[in-house]
Design a protein around this motif. Structure first.
Motif, PDB file in Angstrom:
ATOM      1  N   UNK A   1      -0.724   3.815  14.957  1.00 44.60           N
ATOM      2  CA  UNK A   1      -1.566   2.763  15.532  1.00 44.60           C
ATOM      3  C   UNK A   1      -2.122   1.920  14.382  1.00 44.60           C
ATOM      4  N   UNK A   2      -2.060   0.612  14.544  1.00 44.52           N
ATOM      5  CA  UNK A   2      -2.485  -0.330  13.495  1.00 44.52           C
ATOM      6  C   UNK A   2      -3.699  -1.081  14.020  1.00 44.52           C
ATOM      7  N   UNK A   3      -4.878  -0.815  13.421  1.00 43.79           N
ATOM      8  CA  UNK A   3      -6.142  -1.310  13.978  1.00 43.79           C
ATOM      9  C   UNK A   3      -6.952  -1.997  12.883  1.00 43.79           C
ATOM     10  N   UNK A   4      -6.961  -3.322  12.818  1.00 47.23           N
ATOM     11  CA  UNK A   4      -7.753  -4.016  11.797  1.00 47.23           C
ATOM     12  C   UNK A   4      -9.256  -3.791  11.982  1.00 47.23           C
ATOM     13  N   UNK A   5      -9.961  -3.754  10.854  1.00 44.50           N
ATOM     14  CA  UNK A   5     -11.427  -3.667  10.861  1.00 44.50           C
ATOM     15  C   UNK A   5     -11.981  -4.837  10.064  1.00 44.50           C
ATOM     16  N   UNK A   6     -12.794  -5.658  10.718  1.00 48.50           N
ATOM     17  CA  UNK A   6     -13.468  -6.790  10.081  1.00 48.50           C
ATOM     18  C   UNK A   6     -14.895  -6.353   9.789  1.00 48.50           C
TER      19      UNK A   6
ATOM     20  N   UNK B   1       0.830  -1.201   0.000  1.00 42.97           N
ATOM     21  CA  UNK B   1       0.000   0.000   0.000  1.00 42.97           C
ATOM     22  C   UNK B   1       0.867   1.255   0.000  1.00 42.97           C
ATOM     23  N   UNK B   2       0.256   2.380  -0.335  1.00 41.05           N
ATOM     24  CA  UNK B   2       0.982   3.656  -0.358  1.00 41.05           C
ATOM     25  C   UNK B   2       0.587   4.415   0.903  1.00 41.05           C
ATOM     26  N   UNK B   3       1.463   4.377   1.903  1.00 46.68           N
ATOM     27  CA  UNK B   3       1.162   4.934   3.219  1.00 46.68           C
ATOM     28  C   UNK B   3       2.109   6.097   3.516  1.00 46.68           C
ATOM     29  N   UNK B   4       1.583   7.312   3.661  1.00 45.88           N
ATOM     30  CA  UNK B   4       2.447   8.450   4.006  1.00 45.88           C
ATOM     31  C   UNK B   4       3.155   8.225   5.346  1.00 45.88           C
ATOM     32  N   UNK B   5       4.362   8.739   5.452  1.00 41.38           N
ATOM     33  CA  UNK B   5       5.177   8.527   6.647  1.00 41.38           C
ATOM     34  C   UNK B   5       4.574   9.156   7.890  1.00 41.38           C
ATOM     35  N   UNK B   6       3.717  10.173   7.716  1.00 41.32           N
ATOM     36  CA  UNK B   6       3.124  10.847   8.871  1.00 41.32           C
ATOM     37  C   UNK B   6       1.783  10.242   9.291  1.00 41.32           C
ATOM     38  N   UNK B   7       1.411   9.104   8.712  1.00 46.90           N
ATOM     39  CA  UNK B   7       0.156   8.442   9.103  1.00 46.90           C
ATOM     40  C   UNK B   7       0.171   8.162  10.603  1.00 46.90           C
ATOM     41  N   UNK B   8      -0.963   8.422  11.251  1.00 49.27           N
ATOM     42  CA  UNK B   8      -1.080   8.161  12.693  1.00 49.27           C
ATOM     43  C   UNK B   8      -1.906   6.903  12.978  1.00 49.27           C
ATOM     44  N   UNK B   9      -2.789   6.533  12.054  1.00 52.91           N
ATOM     45  CA  UNK B   9      -3.615   5.324  12.196  1.00 52.91           C
ATOM     46  C   UNK B   9      -3.657   4.619  10.848  1.00 52.91           C
ATOM     47  N   UNK B  10      -3.395   3.310  10.835  1.00 49.69           N
ATOM     48  CA  UNK B  10      -3.516   2.497   9.629  1.00 49.69           C
ATOM     49  C   UNK B  10      -4.567   1.413   9.902  1.00 49.69           C
TER      50      UNK B  10
END
Length: 247
Positions: free
Chosen positions: A200-205, A131-140
């Motif tokens: 923060x890495x938070x899966x969503x089902x 994926x293309x994730x900006x370095x300043x992402x706070x939640x993925x």
């Protein structure tokens, strides 16, 4: 969703995976606007325009330093940003530097970004350039539709099924189980790829629409928790109630 993912002013939230990225972004945007937040809605890939936006801005190659001078969502409203509309009617998204440059532009701003495409399928694994994730992402937020479980691995049910096979060892036509989804989520070449250390890495089902689906979602959440995931959210965007947080 805002409470389940603990989204607040200053957050840059990236949605990846399949089975409900756009719906998740839309639901979250509505909740944030109701709280009076300014919302920027964009992508680092390509998305169809959303009807939620007060404004759509196509910025071409405008320098990041000039973006905020020209594009100011009002409190409680949202703007959609993109470079252009392509021949398929999709918004061509911003590059990572442009997204990073929007951070901190206003104290009450939240930025929502779609970080890959899934062609409408409930699950996928990232390809080499995703994926293309900006370095300043706070939640993925990696997303999966629970309807992907117990389906044969092919392009009818999955996007980029070859990558799923490579990460899980499941051959084409093999049945995808919860443990396989968890493996893609947790793999270094899956949805751990490109995640900033501070995010923060938070899966969503998603799509736990029935009692049976909810049981499957709980089981998948349990697998992820056993693997050390701090927080998992599951629920149904088709229902009025908010997703349920599992801590």
């Amino acid at each position: 969703m805002q409470e389940a993912f603990s989204v607040s002013s200053g957050d840059l939230v990236i949605f990846v995976g399949g089975g409900g990225k756009t719906g998740s972004m839309n639901r979250l945007a509505i909740e944030l606007m109701a709280l009076g937040k300014r919302v920027i809605y964009t992508t680092t890939t390509k998305i169809f325009p959303t009807e939620l936006a007060n404004e759509l801005h196509l910025i071409g190659d405008l320098e990041t330093s000039l973006l905020w001078e020209r594009i100011v969502p009002q409190p409680g409203s949202m703007v959609v940003l993109g470079k252009e509309i392509n021949s398929m009617g999709k918004i061509v998204g911003l590059d990572k530097d442009q997204v990073n440059g929007l951070m901190g532009a206003a104290s009450d701003l939240v930025i929502l970004v779609e970080g890959d495409g899934a062609n409408g399928k409930p699950f996928k694994a990232p390809r080499d350039y995703e994926p293309v994730i900006p370095e300043k992402a706070t939640i993925v937020v990696p997303v999966v539709g629970i309807d992907a479980l117990d389906k044969p691995l092919d392009d009818k049910y999955f996007h980029a099924w070859e990558q799923i096979s490579a990460l899980t060892g499941v051959p084409r036509g093999g049945i995808i189980r919860g443990k396989d989804v968890a493996q893609v989520f947790l793999h270094g070449d899956g949805y751990q790829k490109g995640v900033p250390d501070s995010a923060r890495w938070i899966p969503f089902i998603n799509k736990a629409d029935t009692g049976e689906d909810e049981v499957k979602a709980q089981e998948l959440a349990g697998i992820l928790k056993e693997k050390g995931v701090a927080r998992v959210v599951f629920g149904s965007l088709r229902r009025e109630n908010n997703p349920v947080e599992v801590v």
